[in-house]
Design an enzyme around this catalytic site. Structure first.
Site, PDB file in Angstrom:
ATOM      1  N   CYS A  51       0.802  -1.225   0.000  1.00 54.93           N
ATOM      2  CA  CYS A  51       0.000   0.000   0.000  1.00 54.93           C
ATOM      3  C   CYS A  51       0.833   1.271   0.000  1.00 54.93           C
ATOM      4  O   CYS A  51       0.280   2.368  -0.143  1.00 54.93           O
ATOM      5  CB  CYS A  51      -0.919   0.026   1.226  1.00 54.93           C
ATOM      6  SG  CYS A  51      -2.100  -1.314   1.302  1.00 54.93           S
TER       7      CYS A  51
ATOM      8  N   TYR B 222       1.238  10.618 -10.467  1.00 58.22           N
ATOM      9  CA  TYR B 222       0.526   9.563  -9.748  1.00 58.22           C
ATOM     10  C   TYR B 222      -0.205   8.656 -10.732  1.00 58.22           C
ATOM     11  O   TYR B 222      -0.128   7.428 -10.639  1.00 58.22           O
ATOM     12  CB  TYR B 222      -0.451  10.205  -8.763  1.00 58.22           C
ATOM     13  CG  TYR B 222      -1.119   9.254  -7.813  1.00 58.22           C
ATOM     14  CD1 TYR B 222      -0.415   8.679  -6.755  1.00 58.22           C
ATOM     15  CD2 TYR B 222      -2.472   8.960  -7.938  1.00 58.22           C
ATOM     16  CE1 TYR B 222      -1.039   7.823  -5.867  1.00 58.22           C
ATOM     17  CE2 TYR B 222      -3.109   8.106  -7.052  1.00 58.22           C
ATOM     18  CZ  TYR B 222      -2.391   7.540  -6.014  1.00 58.22           C
ATOM     19  OH  TYR B 222      -3.023   6.681  -5.133  1.00 58.22           O
TER      20      TYR B 222
END
Length: 252
Positions: free
Chosen positions: A83, A158
């Protein structure tokens, strides 16, 4: 896969999606190692939930290896939930007319994409040495984002990185199939995690309103439940699963 007596590593496990995943894997019977930055609250969090903290930057092979050593000492490494990552804003042409920052773009792609590859390759090498259990040696769950398909203005580093994670998934699953290791990716929509902490409540409310149903931000435990299901379900492999309430992000 039954995680009883096995170890699991959760990167970014000190908060948000990672913390929820760590709790879920502990409930599944795994000895969990929380891998997070030395500056994080990982040590405190790990003590609170009954996990072990391993400080590491996901881009540091030696530190990640040390964290994996910690996990293997607790039991065979059977599960990874990756994560760790962060966002940041870069526009191709900034408001003052200057070109967007190449340095920031590179650093964010390196963390979110190269960091994923680094953790995946090192974890898979450990899993490949395991004895098979019911035809499996291990499961790797990666984290992408709906930004991989519908990145908003300013999200170009991103979005680039998360699109790379999506592209990595099927190739990694095929690569590791002969080693009896599965790889899947979860692509969350807008979730109530620290990555949104830099936004105002007004912006977060606007994001939540874009979700068709349920019309709210996602909850970290919902991500964690899907991660556990991927670990449990042997037929899930090579897939990227959107977890987003049917959102399709607007340009802004």
């Amino acid at each position: 896969m039954d995680l009883t007596g096995a170890s699991a590593v959760v990167t970014g496990g000190a908060s948000g999606l990672g913390l929820a995943a760590a709790r879920e894997l502990i409930a599944a019977g795994a000895a969990v190692v929380v891998l997070d930055l030395p500056t994080s609250s990982g040590e405190t969090v790990a003590k609170e939930i009954g996990a072990t903290f391993a400080p590491a930057d996901v881009l540091d092979p030696a530190a990640v290896d040390a964290a994996l050593d910690t996990a293997v000492a607790l039991g065979p490494l059977r599960a990874l939930v990756h994560c760790a990552g962060k966002g940041g804003t870069v526009r191709l042409v900034e408001r003052d007319g200057r070109p967007g920052s190449l340095e920031l773009y590179e650093s964010l792609v390196r963390l979110n994409l190269v960091g994923t590859f680094n953790v995946l390759r090192l974890s898979a090498a450990r899993m490949a040495a395991n004895e098979p259990v019911e035809g499996e040696r291990g499961v790797c769950v990666l984290t992408a984002s709906v930004a991989a398909w519908e990145g908003q203005v300013g999200q170009i580093p991103y979005a680039s990185a998360k699109a790379g994670v999506v592209g990595m998934t099927i190739v990694a699953a095929r690569d590791l199939a002969s080693r009896l290791i599965r790889v899947c990716t979860i692509a969350p929509g807008v979730f109530d995690t620290p990555i949104l902490s830099r936004f105002s409540d007004e912006i977060k409310d606007k994001l939540a309103a874009q979700v068709p149903h349920p019309a709210r931000l996602g909850r970290p435990e919902e991500f964690a439940r899907l991660a556990r299901h991927i670990v449990d379900n042997p037929m899930l492999n090579g897939e990227t699963i959107r977890l987003d309430g049917a959102i399709r992000m607007a340009p802004r």
